[in-house]
Write a protein that holds these residues in place. Structure first.
Motif, PDB file in Angstrom:
ATOM      1  N   GLN A  79      -7.109  -2.136   3.312  1.00 53.71           N
ATOM      2  CA  GLN A  79      -6.704  -2.166   4.804  1.00 53.71           C
ATOM      3  C   GLN A  79      -5.181  -2.861   4.517  1.00 53.71           C
ATOM      4  O   GLN A  79      -4.269  -2.482   5.126  1.00 53.71           O
ATOM      5  CB  GLN A  79      -7.400  -2.771   5.504  1.00 53.71           C
ATOM      6  CG  GLN A  79      -8.448  -1.969   6.314  1.00 53.71           C
ATOM      7  CD  GLN A  79      -9.665  -2.795   6.912  1.00 53.71           C
ATOM      8  OE1 GLN A  79      -9.667  -4.033   6.861  1.00 53.71           O
ATOM      9  NE2 GLN A  79     -10.791  -2.081   7.273  1.00 53.71           N
ATOM     10  N   ALA A  82      -2.467  -0.495   3.216  1.00 61.53           N
ATOM     11  CA  ALA A  82      -1.899   0.304   4.251  1.00 61.53           C
ATOM     12  C   ALA A  82      -0.915  -0.273   4.692  1.00 61.53           C
ATOM     13  O   ALA A  82       0.078   0.557   5.378  1.00 61.53           O
ATOM     14  CB  ALA A  82      -3.091   0.708   5.007  1.00 61.53           C
ATOM     15  N   LEU A 105      -1.404  12.443   4.647  1.00 59.72           N
ATOM     16  CA  LEU A 105      -2.467  12.206   4.248  1.00 59.72           C
ATOM     17  C   LEU A 105      -3.065  10.670   4.522  1.00 59.72           C
ATOM     18  O   LEU A 105      -4.286  10.591   5.005  1.00 59.72           O
ATOM     19  CB  LEU A 105      -2.531  12.283   2.870  1.00 59.72           C
ATOM     20  CG  LEU A 105      -3.967  12.475   2.073  1.00 59.72           C
ATOM     21  CD1 LEU A 105      -4.740  13.586   2.691  1.00 59.72           C
ATOM     22  CD2 LEU A 105      -4.056  12.442   0.538  1.00 59.72           C
ATOM     23  N   GLY A 106      -2.104   9.739   4.229  1.00 61.90           N
ATOM     24  CA  GLY A 106      -2.546   8.480   4.674  1.00 61.90           C
ATOM     25  C   GLY A 106      -3.010   8.227   6.233  1.00 61.90           C
ATOM     26  O   GLY A 106      -3.777   7.589   6.535  1.00 61.90           O
ATOM     27  N   LYS A 109      -6.170   9.867   7.066  1.00 63.54           N
ATOM     28  CA  LYS A 109      -7.490   9.591   6.216  1.00 63.54           C
ATOM     29  C   LYS A 109      -7.642   8.175   6.449  1.00 63.54           C
ATOM     30  O   LYS A 109      -8.937   7.623   6.606  1.00 63.54           O
ATOM     31  CB  LYS A 109      -7.467   9.907   4.755  1.00 63.54           C
ATOM     32  CG  LYS A 109      -7.381  11.474   4.507  1.00 63.54           C
ATOM     33  CD  LYS A 109      -8.651  12.117   4.806  1.00 63.54           C
ATOM     34  CE  LYS A 109      -8.639  13.697   4.988  1.00 63.54           C
ATOM     35  NZ  LYS A 109      -9.781  14.384   5.484  1.00 63.54           N
ATOM     36  N   VAL A 110      -6.551   7.520   6.124  1.00 68.09           N
ATOM     37  CA  VAL A 110      -6.588   6.007   6.251  1.00 68.09           C
ATOM     38  C   VAL A 110      -6.732   5.448   7.787  1.00 68.09           C
ATOM     39  O   VAL A 110      -7.509   4.411   7.911  1.00 68.09           O
ATOM     40  CB  VAL A 110      -5.602   5.169   5.247  1.00 68.09           C
ATOM     41  CG1 VAL A 110      -5.777   3.733   5.498  1.00 68.09           C
ATOM     42  CG2 VAL A 110      -5.713   5.740   4.034  1.00 68.09           C
TER      43      VAL A 110
ATOM     44  N   VAL B 121      -1.067   3.701  -0.422  1.00 68.65           N
ATOM     45  CA  VAL B 121      -1.315   4.013   0.871  1.00 68.65           C
ATOM     46  C   VAL B 121      -2.526   3.376   1.472  1.00 68.65           C
ATOM     47  O   VAL B 121      -2.907   3.768   2.714  1.00 68.65           O
ATOM     48  CB  VAL B 121      -0.913   5.485   1.453  1.00 68.65           C
ATOM     49  CG1 VAL B 121       0.310   6.001   0.675  1.00 68.65           C
ATOM     50  CG2 VAL B 121      -2.084   6.490   0.757  1.00 68.65           C
ATOM     51  N   GLY B 122      -3.344   2.998   0.771  1.00 62.86           N
ATOM     52  CA  GLY B 122      -4.490   2.261   1.476  1.00 62.86           C
ATOM     53  C   GLY B 122      -5.822   2.602   1.429  1.00 62.86           C
ATOM     54  O   GLY B 122      -6.716   2.542   1.994  1.00 62.86           O
ATOM     55  N   MET B 127     -12.167   7.423  -1.439  1.00 63.40           N
ATOM     56  CA  MET B 127     -11.399   8.524  -0.910  1.00 63.40           C
ATOM     57  C   MET B 127     -10.098   8.813  -1.999  1.00 63.40           C
ATOM     58  O   MET B 127      -9.684   9.846  -2.057  1.00 63.40           O
ATOM     59  CB  MET B 127     -10.505   7.831   0.354  1.00 63.40           C
ATOM     60  CG  MET B 127      -9.955   8.640   1.263  1.00 63.40           C
ATOM     61  SD  MET B 127      -9.026   7.780   2.585  1.00 63.40           S
ATOM     62  CE  MET B 127     -10.280   7.362   3.555  1.00 63.40           C
TER      63      MET B 127
END
Lengths: 247, 216, 293
Positions: A79, A82, A105-106, A109-110, B121-122, B127
């Protein structure tokens, strides 16, 4: 500055085997500040950059981001990462994804964003870095400079609190360096907190709030660009500047 | 030639069993193999260790011994689901170690920067694997995985001596009854295996071609 | 293919050592019959008989895993059973002592290849005479008649082949019995490399019956009468023959003469009594020999 620093490193030590690559690192970066880290190769500047989002672990000391100490491996670390954008020397765009997918994508998905929202913002970011016309291509079809600008867009898409640049122009052909630096300069003007490891002294002069000079794993000297370049205090810095500015 | 035509039903039935063995063992092998390969590159030390032990143990044990352990050991401790489950489990476990190693080499073939970028990017480990590393490892592993599956096809011939009436079992039965037509029998059964193997090669080729995009 | 068979046989041998240790009952002890060993037998020059007699030793392929027929217990030096006894009778007529016989383990799969490539001189290995086989190898005899029966668990409800529909029935991979029963009674065939593996699978409940020649099954039932029984009337006729290479057709007459002599002078009966006779088989009538071509 009274507010919490965005990045705070205290007493950081790191070894690669017997090599002491980071020694007694204390560094604070305020919100909105642009810090350029320079120094000869092997000085530990890239390693320093990579410890901030824990791509490299440290042996001793503490690193905090926006007041939060870096968590160990696991969900909380993911986290936190990110919130830290990172741009690599070798771009590292996801080779099997299109340019647009690299940027979305980030967020999808995140962050769990809706695809349409993520794509809309991605297109804005791609437009901002000037590669929106390439959105459907694969990374390998783009030039190095374009790829690096996409990498910046990918990092920005996560709406990071701080951006790390690990020698972002070192792998680029000379004619492509300026397009990337221009993007970074405009980012700095917009108030992004940035830590930039680079050899581009011009960028350091014009865009940095502060220059950190590293040698042999230590921070030897830090100052405003003006002061640092015009009146370097240490022998190491004078030596270093003498060598690179001669040409 | 007549021997093949007259016994076409037996031969086809044998190859159908062979195919079932390949599909079921192959499915076990792929599922277990992916999990083991991912465990081998995971950041959790216990998982890495367990996966390494698994691969070392089962890859280095002859398949025949695994089958014998399954056939004689498991019923001894009260587990006896029948010949087909026993042999497909043994073959699945054995083959999974080769799949895992093929995958691991594929994963190692993906530049480390790809995983770093994903982490940056976390993305958590899982994943990072499913979104970034495995899809790229995929195209690297198609040829070695196809080789593993082809080896599996041929390994299923062991089942003929373990209660499964597959193609080799049928061949041995026919050889016994038709001593004069040996070459036709070898030819027919051999051809059957060649067809199965060629189909696997073809699928591998198509997948490889489909995934073959300029990556770097 | 051949390799997998060999490995499977090795595995089976290892298992036998583990699982069947001490199982080999009294009927597998070496029979101490003395058969006539002819002193300097006379054969026409150039015949295979003359060659073998001259060499002073003979290679005979027998089964190593069929109690009563051809069985070699782990650790023992030579196989025992009706087939090895027949081998000694034949060797004796070639002037060869039992100790000069080289016993070679054969399984159902490799009997013809062993004869064709000269690995053995004779195959005496529960080797049923068929027209197909006679096209590639010579088969003299029959020296024994038997028929396919069923071995089941002692508490099984199966009383004959009619009860087998849909059941798993074990026999040796590549053998005739398994095909006969599959075609006639719609069973699920299960093949293993040796009969002892089939019996093992029967004991642990993985198969419902084992089928092959009654004489072989009786040998297993005699080893473990509390757990196993032989059921049903024979539902095929098997005629055991002595296999030899087609390159030496002159062997046929020699073998038939030897068998006829053994039938008449009691050697055949002695051989039977010392082996199959011990596991419950009555001494049968001496079978009528096929004429040599």
């Amino acid at each position: 500055m009274v507010s919490t620093p965005m990045v705070a490193m205290q007493g950081v030590q790191k070894h690669f085997g017997s090599l002491h690559v980071l020694q007694d690192i204390d560094l604070e970066v305020a919100q909105g500040e642009v810090v350029v880290v320079i120094g000869p190769s092997g000085s530990g500047k890239s390693t320093l950059c990579r410890t901030i989002n824990r791509l490299e672990t440290i042996d001793e000391g503490t690193i905090s981001l926006d007041g939060q100490p870096l968590p160990a491996e696991g969900k909380p670390l993911a986290q936190l990462r990110a919130d830290v954008g990172m741009v690599f020397q070798s771009f590292n765009l996801f080779a099997h994804k299109t340019i647009l997918e690299n940027v979305t994508l980030g967020p999808i998905k995140v962050r769990g964003e809706k695809k349409a929202d993520a794509e809309a913002r991605a297109m804005e970011l791609l437009k901002r870095v000037g590669v929106d016309s390439q959105a459907q291509k694969l990374p390998a079809q783009l030039s190095g400079g374009q790829q690096q600008r996409v990498a910046i867009a990918r990092a920005l898409a996560m709406q990071p609190k701080v951006m790390l640049f690990d020698e972002p122009t070192s792998a680029l052909d000379p004619e492509m360096i300026s397009e990337v630096l221009d993007t970074m300069t405009s980012l700095a003007r917009d108030g992004m907190t940035m830590i930039v490891v680079t050899h581009e002294m011009g960028f350091a002069r014009t865009a940095a709030d502060r220059v950190v000079f590293m040698a042999d794993g230590r921070i030897v000297e830090q100052n405003t660009p003006q002061e640092f370049f015009d009146h370097p205090q240490s022998e190491r810095a004078r030596d270093f500047l003498g060598k690179i500015l001669k040409h | 030639m007549d021997v093949l035509v007259d016994n076409a039903d037996l031969i086809l039935d044998g190859f159908w069993k062979t195919l079932q063995l390949v599909l079921v063992s192959g499915a076990y092998a792929l599922v277990i193999g992916v999990l083991v390969a991912v465990a081998r590159v995971s950041p959790v030390g216990v998982l890495r260790g367990a996966a390494t032990v698994y691969v070392t143990l089962f890859r280095n044990t002859p398949l025949l011994i695994l089958i014998i352990i399954a056939y004689y050991g498991m019923p001894d401790i009260g587990i006896n689901p029948g010949f087909f489950p026993l042999i497909t489990i043994a073959m699945g476990i054995y083959t999974s170690t080769f799949i895992a190693e093929a995958l691991r080499s594929g994963i190692n073939g993906v530049p480390v920067g790809q995983a770093e970028a994903a982490r940056a990017v976390g993305m958590p480990f899982g994943m990072t694997m499913t979104q970034v590393v495995l899809p790229q490892a995929g195209r690297l592993i198609v040829p070695p995985v196809a080789s593993v599956l082809i080896a599996l096809v041929k390994n299923t011939s062991l089942a003929g001596a373990f209660g499964i009436a597959e193609a080799t079992f049928r061949m041995r039965g026919l050889l016994n009854d038709h001593a004069t037509d040996r070459w036709w029998i070898f030819f027919g059964i051999g051809l059957g295996y060649v067809v199965i193997v060629e189909v696997i090669s073809l699928i591998a080729y198509l997948i490889e071609r489909r995934w073959k995009v300029v990556t770097r | 293919m051949k390799i997998s068979t060999r490995f499977a046989a090795l595995g089976a041998a290892a298992l036998l050592t583990l699982a069947a240790c001490g199982d080999a009952g009294s009927e597998n002890e070496a029979a101490d019959n003395d058969y006539e060993v002819v002193d300097s037998p006379k054969f026409d020059d150039g015949t295979r008989m003359a060659e073998i007699a001259e060499a002073g030793k003979v290679k005979i392929g027998v089964k190593f895993d069929q109690p009563g027929i051809g069985f070699k217990a782990a650790g023992s030096d030579e196989p025992t059973g009706f087939d090895p006894e027949m081998g000694k009778i034949i060797a004796g007529q070639l002037g060869i002592e039992p100790k000069d016989i080289e016993w070679v383990e054969t399984i159902s799969d490799n009997r013809e290849p062993f004869l064709q490539n000269g690995t053995v001189d004779f195959v005496i290995a529960s080797y049923s005479i068929t027209d197909e086989r006679r096209q590639v190898v010579g088969q003299a005899g029959p020296y024994y008649l038997t028929g396919q029966q069923l071995l089941v668990a002692a508490d099984s409800d199966i009383t004959g082949p009619e009860d087998l529909k849909g059941q798993k029935v074990c026999s040796v991979t590549g053998s005739t019995p398994i095909k006969t029963i599959e075609e006639k009674y719609d069973v699920t065939p299960a093949g293993f490399d040796t009969y002892s593996e089939c019996v093992e699978q029967l004991k642990n409940g993985s198969v419902d019956a084992v089928t092959t020649d009654g004489s072989i099954l009786l040998g297993y039932a005699a080893q473990d009468p509390d757990a196993l029984k032989v059921v049903g009337e024979p539902f095929s006729e098997e005629r055991y023959g002595i296999g030899y290479s087609k390159d030496s057709p002159e062997l046929c007459t020699f073998l038939n003469d030897t068998l006829t002599k053994a039938f008449e002078d009691g050697a055949w009966e002695d051989a039977f009594d010392a082996t199959l006779g011990k596991s419950g088989n009555e001494v049968p009538e001496a079978p009528k020999l096929d004429a040599c071509a």
